[in-house]
Design an enzyme around this catalytic site. Structure first.
Site, short mmCIF file in Angstrom:
data_model
loop_
_atom_site.label_atom_id
_atom_site.label_comp_id
_atom_site.label_asym_id
_atom_site.label_seq_id
_atom_site.Cartn_x
_atom_site.Cartn_y
_atom_site.Cartn_z
N SER A 20 0.93 -1.13 -0.01
CA SER A 20 0.10 -0.02 0.18
C SER A 20 0.86 1.08 0.01
O SER A 20 1.61 1.58 -0.84
CB SER A 20 -0.85 -0.03 1.16
OG SER A 20 -2.09 0.82 1.13
N ASP A 39 3.97 23.81 -0.62
CA ASP A 39 5.47 24.04 -1.15
C ASP A 39 6.02 22.44 -1.12
O ASP A 39 7.07 22.28 -0.53
CB ASP A 39 6.26 24.68 -0.05
CG ASP A 39 6.23 24.16 1.27
OD1 ASP A 39 5.06 23.67 1.64
OD2 ASP A 39 7.04 24.98 2.18
N HIS A 75 -7.57 -5.61 -0.64
CA HIS A 75 -6.11 -4.82 -0.73
C HIS A 75 -5.09 -5.53 0.37
O HIS A 75 -4.00 -5.27 0.37
CB HIS A 75 -6.77 -3.45 0.09
CG HIS A 75 -5.65 -2.62 0.13
ND1 HIS A 75 -4.81 -1.76 -1.05
CD2 HIS A 75 -4.80 -1.95 1.17
CE1 HIS A 75 -3.87 -0.93 -0.65
NE2 HIS A 75 -3.81 -0.92 0.81
#
Length: 433
Positions: free
Chosen positions: A144, A358, A411
């Site tokens: 993951s 940023d 998953h």
């Protein structure tokens, strides 16, 4: 100082490393990393290649295995394994509501947490690799979010890799968090529909629980405010192989009769508290959306904003229209920092991170296209957490990457089918299949 000890069939050695908080400022502040080395008992003295496990998350420490559980037994047949507690997790220098105030106010805390993404984690790996391998490259297994880290590794330090194995973790190289969630909500809706098709009785049970929460909004024993939106987030269970069944058993024990009428049972509340609390992994809530951030565009509570584009997830609308209540999945919302006592003191810090503009780029498409490191990735066709289409697009962008697309697992395939999954990925990197 290292400490070694034994469990059935394995020898464990604990390591602690000091690394810079900011690798661009090596003389500045440092933090501690914890990692657990595991070797098969009969091979503990052998010179074995290393495999580093990069845990999913973000915000979770490495698995605490007992013996040779899950995929570990297969790995130990040929590797010495390093289970790394990524910075801020497990036994590494913690980052939570108790420790973050040491940084100062919310702005300073957010500046600190900006160093807890995949880029810093990979530089941590490169800092400790020479100390363990003598400079030899190692293999990484990324599950993951750990797969996101592995792709960053391939982008920035492929010389440190012997091979990369990725399970349910091929990220989009250029998608904004908004794109991630626009792809996610339809997948989540399909998972909920499949759950209700399997357990149609849960449609009414979920509505009854939601209606009860609207009227009473209980506070759990740890101070968690159980709102309808929080209840909906139990849909995170649906991303695992046994998740639908676990959700069903949870819902069926929700109510108990009392002298005052129906009430949520203590057993239900206790299990829900364990499932919803972020006390053990607050970094997940704080930097989850930041894992997708690149460049000047803020995440700005992406999951919450995009959810408004899918009104079928609106609980009030579902209850008013007598429709099924839809659960949600792996997403972080601003209301979490009101409902969860482990997150409440960090609300302003989370706002600072959501507004940040940023963020460094995480992936280098040109370098990935020229990749020569053997890479194999399991892409779970029905993955609720990581979009398969995004994953396959990335797979095509990484030179030499071989994919195994399967709907046999959810998953958590590396947990429930670990030996088979790892065996297949290793075979793909070696051109054996």
């Amino acid at each position: 100082m290292t400490v070694s000890y034994r469990q059935p069939g394995v020898v464990l050695t604990d390591h602690r490393f000091t690394v810079p908080l900011d690798h661009d400022d090596p003389a500045g502040e440092s933090i501690e990393l914890f990692a657990r080395e595991v070797a098969a008992s009969e091979k503990a003295r052998q010179d074995l290649p290393w495999l580093v496990y990069l845990q999913g998350g973000p915000g979770f420490g490495a698995n605490r295995f007992v013996g040779k559980q899950a995929w570990l037994g297969r790995a130990l047949k040929e590797f010495r394994v390093l289970l790394l507690d990524q910075r801020g997790t497990g036994h590494s220098t913690p980052a939570n509501r108790q420790t973050l105030p040491l940084r100062g106010g919310p702005g300073a805390q957010a500046d600190y947490l900006a160093h807890f993404r995949a880029d810093s984690i990979v530089r941590d790996c490169e800092a400790i690799r020479p100390r363990l391998t003598g400079g030899a490259p190692w293999t990484v297994l990324g599950q993951s979010f750990g797969g996101f880290c592995a792709v960053h590794y391939l982008s920035t330090a492929p010389e440190g890799l012997r091979a990369a194995l990725i399970t349910g973790g091929l990220p989009s190289l250029d998608a904004h968090a908004d794109d991630v969630y626009r792809a996610a909500y339809p997948r989540i809706e399909r998972k909920v529909a499949a759950h209700y098709a399997r357990y149609p009785q849960d449609i009414e049970r979920a509505r009854q629980i939601a209606e009860h929460l609207v009227r009473h909004e209980p506070v759990l024993s740890n101070g968690y405010r159980l709102t309808v939106e929080a209840f909906q987030s139990l849909g995170i269970l649906l991303g695992g192989g046994e998740g639908s069944h676990r959700l069903h058993y949870l819902l069926e024990e929700a109510f108990v009769r009392t002298p005052q009428g129906p009430a949520l049972s203590d057993a239900f509340q206790e299990e829900v508290q364990g499932l919803l609390s972020y006390a053990g992994h607050p970094l997940y809530a704080l930097v989850h959306e930041a894992c997708y951030a690149q460049g000047e565009r803020p995440t700005a509570w992406s999951a919450e904003r995009v959810r408004a584009e899918f009104p079928q997830f609106d609980a009030a609308k579902a209850l008013a229209d007598d429709g099924p209540l839809l659960f949600t999945g792996e997403s972080v919302h601003p209301w979490l920092f009101d409902t969860d006592p482990a997150l409440r003191p960090l609300r302003e810090t989370a706002e600072e991170l959501a507004a940040r503009t940023d963020w460094r780029p995480l992936y280098d498409p040109a370098r990935l296209a020229a990749n020569e490191v053997p890479v194999a990735a399991a892409v779970y066709h029905d993955d609720m957490y990581v979009d398969p289409e995004h994953s396959l697009r990335t797979a095509r962008a990484i030179g030499g990457l071989r994919t195994w697309v399967t709907n046999e697992f959810e998953h958590d395939g590396v947990r429930v089918g670990g030996p088979r999954v790892l065996d297949r990925l290793l075979a793909l990197t070696r051109d054996e299949v």
